[in-house]
Scaffold this motif. Structure first.
Motif, short mmCIF file in Angstrom:
data_model
loop_
_atom_site.label_atom_id
_atom_site.label_comp_id
_atom_site.label_asym_id
_atom_site.label_seq_id
_atom_site.Cartn_x
_atom_site.Cartn_y
_atom_site.Cartn_z
N GLU A 176 0.85 -1.19 0.00
CA GLU A 176 0.00 0.00 0.00
C GLU A 176 0.89 1.24 0.00
OE1 GLU A 176 -3.00 0.35 2.90
OE2 GLU A 176 -3.95 -1.58 2.47
N LYS A 177 0.50 2.24 -0.76
CA LYS A 177 1.23 3.51 -0.73
C LYS A 177 0.30 4.63 -1.18
CE LYS A 177 4.72 3.68 -3.48
NZ LYS A 177 5.95 3.30 -4.19
N ASP A 178 0.68 5.85 -0.83
CA ASP A 178 -0.14 7.00 -1.20
C ASP A 178 -0.23 7.13 -2.71
OD1 ASP A 178 -0.51 7.58 1.43
OD2 ASP A 178 1.06 9.13 1.51
N ASN A 179 -1.40 7.55 -3.16
CA ASN A 179 -1.59 7.76 -4.59
C ASN A 179 -0.73 8.95 -5.07
OD1 ASN A 179 -2.89 6.81 -6.91
ND2 ASN A 179 -4.28 8.55 -6.90
N PHE A 180 -0.31 8.91 -6.34
CA PHE A 180 0.44 10.02 -6.92
C PHE A 180 0.10 10.10 -8.40
CE2 PHE A 180 2.99 6.31 -7.67
CZ PHE A 180 3.62 6.52 -8.89
N HIS A 181 0.40 11.22 -8.98
CA HIS A 181 0.11 11.41 -10.39
C HIS A 181 1.09 10.59 -11.21
CE1 HIS A 181 -0.76 13.21 -14.27
NE2 HIS A 181 -1.79 13.87 -13.70
N THR A 182 0.58 9.88 -12.18
CA THR A 182 1.43 8.99 -12.96
C THR A 182 2.44 9.73 -13.82
OG1 THR A 182 -0.28 8.91 -14.69
CG2 THR A 182 -0.27 7.13 -13.05
N ALA A 183 2.25 11.06 -13.99
CA ALA A 183 3.23 11.85 -14.74
C ALA A 183 4.44 12.19 -13.88
CB ALA A 183 2.60 13.13 -15.28
N GLY A 184 4.32 11.99 -12.57
CA GLY A 184 5.43 12.29 -11.68
C GLY A 184 6.40 11.13 -11.56
N GLU A 185 7.45 11.34 -10.76
CA GLU A 185 8.41 10.28 -10.52
C GLU A 185 7.92 9.38 -9.41
OE1 GLU A 185 12.29 11.78 -9.85
OE2 GLU A 185 12.39 12.88 -11.74
N ALA A 228 -6.94 1.29 -6.85
CA ALA A 228 -6.66 2.62 -6.30
C ALA A 228 -7.99 3.33 -6.09
CB ALA A 228 -5.76 3.41 -7.24
N ASP A 229 -8.07 4.14 -5.02
CA ASP A 229 -9.31 4.87 -4.74
C ASP A 229 -9.13 6.37 -4.81
OD1 ASP A 229 -7.87 5.45 -2.47
OD2 ASP A 229 -9.14 4.28 -1.10
N GLY A 230 -8.01 6.82 -5.39
CA GLY A 230 -7.73 8.24 -5.46
C GLY A 230 -6.85 8.74 -4.35
N LEU A 231 -6.81 8.03 -3.25
CA LEU A 231 -5.96 8.38 -2.12
C LEU A 231 -4.87 7.35 -1.87
CD1 LEU A 231 -8.68 9.57 0.43
CD2 LEU A 231 -7.21 11.00 -1.02
N THR A 232 -5.22 6.08 -2.04
CA THR A 232 -4.29 4.99 -1.72
C THR A 232 -4.25 3.99 -2.86
OG1 THR A 232 -4.82 5.23 0.63
CG2 THR A 232 -3.72 3.19 -0.05
N GLN A 233 -3.07 3.53 -3.17
CA GLN A 233 -2.88 2.43 -4.12
C GLN A 233 -2.65 1.14 -3.35
OE1 GLN A 233 0.40 3.23 -6.68
NE2 GLN A 233 -0.46 5.10 -7.54
N ARG A 234 -3.19 0.07 -3.87
CA ARG A 234 -3.02 -1.23 -3.23
C ARG A 234 -2.69 -2.26 -4.31
NH1 ARG A 234 -7.43 1.27 -1.08
NH2 ARG A 234 -7.34 1.68 1.20
#
Length: 368
Positions: A176-185, A228-234
């Motif tokens: 699990e980790k915080d969601n981030f924009h896929t255009a970022g690193e 992913a729910d917009g906040l967290t990726q699993r």
């Protein structure tokens, strides 16, 4: 049901096998087939009962030695219409894995001559939940018997015997980790889980490299997903490992956890069994080899990449042990599962002969 070739009434041991296969018995739902097997054994000279976990147990003989014949009654899912075709082949779930072997045990012990029954006590156990991680029936049997020799009911072919099975380890991995924009690193939860899986595959490939499959680790993904729910990726996966002798589940678990150590993953180790491989030459294997040759066969030894109740009982019953039973194990769990009644007949005859020989030769001096 199509009639088998030939005329006249079916042999009693055919009724046993066909009747057992005709009764559905998924793991945990074996009560009906257990009662059927208990009833058949009770009418064929056994002292038969159902034990505390639903195993069907039948005992014949009163000699000083104990021979346990442990098979299993349960099957995997998958309905196959039960029929005997015009070639005398029984189709149905469990015909090979492993009601054919269990019924071979019961039929052979039912046919033993008085001299064998005077030399040994033969305990046939139709175990519950072998196809489930619990192996509940076999584990319960460990508490009630101290055998001098053990047969495990699994398909080997009528002219072969199985001496070993690989071990296993199952692990559930979650990231699990915080969601981030896929255009970022950065890497996604699925990226991290996949990286860990690649590391597991690389480690597995290095164990027993260049040797046969029985000496290597086999790694498979049994389940895989991400969300992913917009906040967290699993991301999650279930990893299965088949382990060779010499590599314990504990050691394999350490290697698996190390593969995910820097990926902030949660690794849960689940069901596990140690690999087992029994010697080729002892009183039990000699009796089987002689009986196979007497029936016109050339005995062969096998080891298998799966697991069985042999893995469960071997650490507790360090006695001569082999798996035996009719049928082609390549048909296990498949839509084409089927067993030739002619091969079943040969296996019953071979095992009756082998048990008779074993009872006369298995003495305390012959044991490890």
């Amino acid at each position: 049901m199509t009639a088998r070739p030939g005329s006249g009434p079916r042999p009693a041991h055919h009724d046993l096998l066909i009747g057992a296969v005709a009764i559905p018995s998924l793991s945990g739902e074996e009560a009906a087939v257990a009662e059927f097997l208990r009833g058949w054994m009770a009418t064929h000279g056994f002292a038969a009962h159902l034990d505390g976990v639903g195993n069907a147990v039948g005992v014949r003989g009163d000699g000083p030695l104990t021979v346990v014949l442990l098979g299993h009654m349960d099957t995997v899912p998958g309905e196959i219409a039960v029929r005997v075709d015009n070639q005398g082949v029984l189709h149905g779930r469990g015909s090979v894995d492993a009601k054919g072997s269990l019924c071979t045990f019961a039929a052979a012990v039912a046919a033993l001559p008085p001299e064998a029954l005077a030399a040994a006590r033969f305990v046939v156990i139709g175990a519950t939940e072998e196809e489930a991680p619990s192996s509940r029936g076999a584990r319960h049997a460990l508490t009630g018997y101290a055998p001098d020799a053990v047969f495990i009911g699994e398909p080997s072919g009528w002219d072969a015997l199985t001496l070993g099975y690989k071990g296993r380890l199952v692990a559930r991995v979650r990231v699990e980790k915080d969601n981030f924009h896929t255009a970022g690193e950065g890497t996604s939860a699925a990226d991290d889980l996949t990286e860990g899986w690649f590391r597991v595959r690389a480690w597995a490939a290095g164990v027993g490299e260049g040797e046969g499959v029985f000496a290597r680790v086999q790694a498979t993904l049994q389940d895989l997903g991400a969300s992913a729910d917009g906040l967290t990726q699993r991301a999650w996966a279930t990893i299965g490992l088949r382990l060779p002798p010499g590599l314990s589940p504990e050691e394999a678990g350490e290697a698996l956890c190390a593969a995910f150590a820097d990926l902030d993953a949660e690794v849960t180790l689940l069901g596990h069994e140690r690999a087992v491989r029994h010697p080729r030459d002892n009183a039990l294997t000699r009796a089987l080899r002689v009986a196979i040759r007497a029936a016109g066969g050339t005995p062969t030894f096998k080891v298998k990449t799966g697991t069985s109740d042999m893995n469960v009982v071997a650490p507790h019953w360090p006695v001569p042990t082999a798996a035996y039973g009719p049928g082609d194990s390549a048909l296990d769990h498949t839509p084409e599962e089927r067993l030739s009644l002619a091969e079943y007949d040969r296996a019953v005859a071979v095992l009756t002969d082998a048990l008779t020989r074993l009872a006369q030769t298995l003495t305390p001096a012959a044991l490890p």
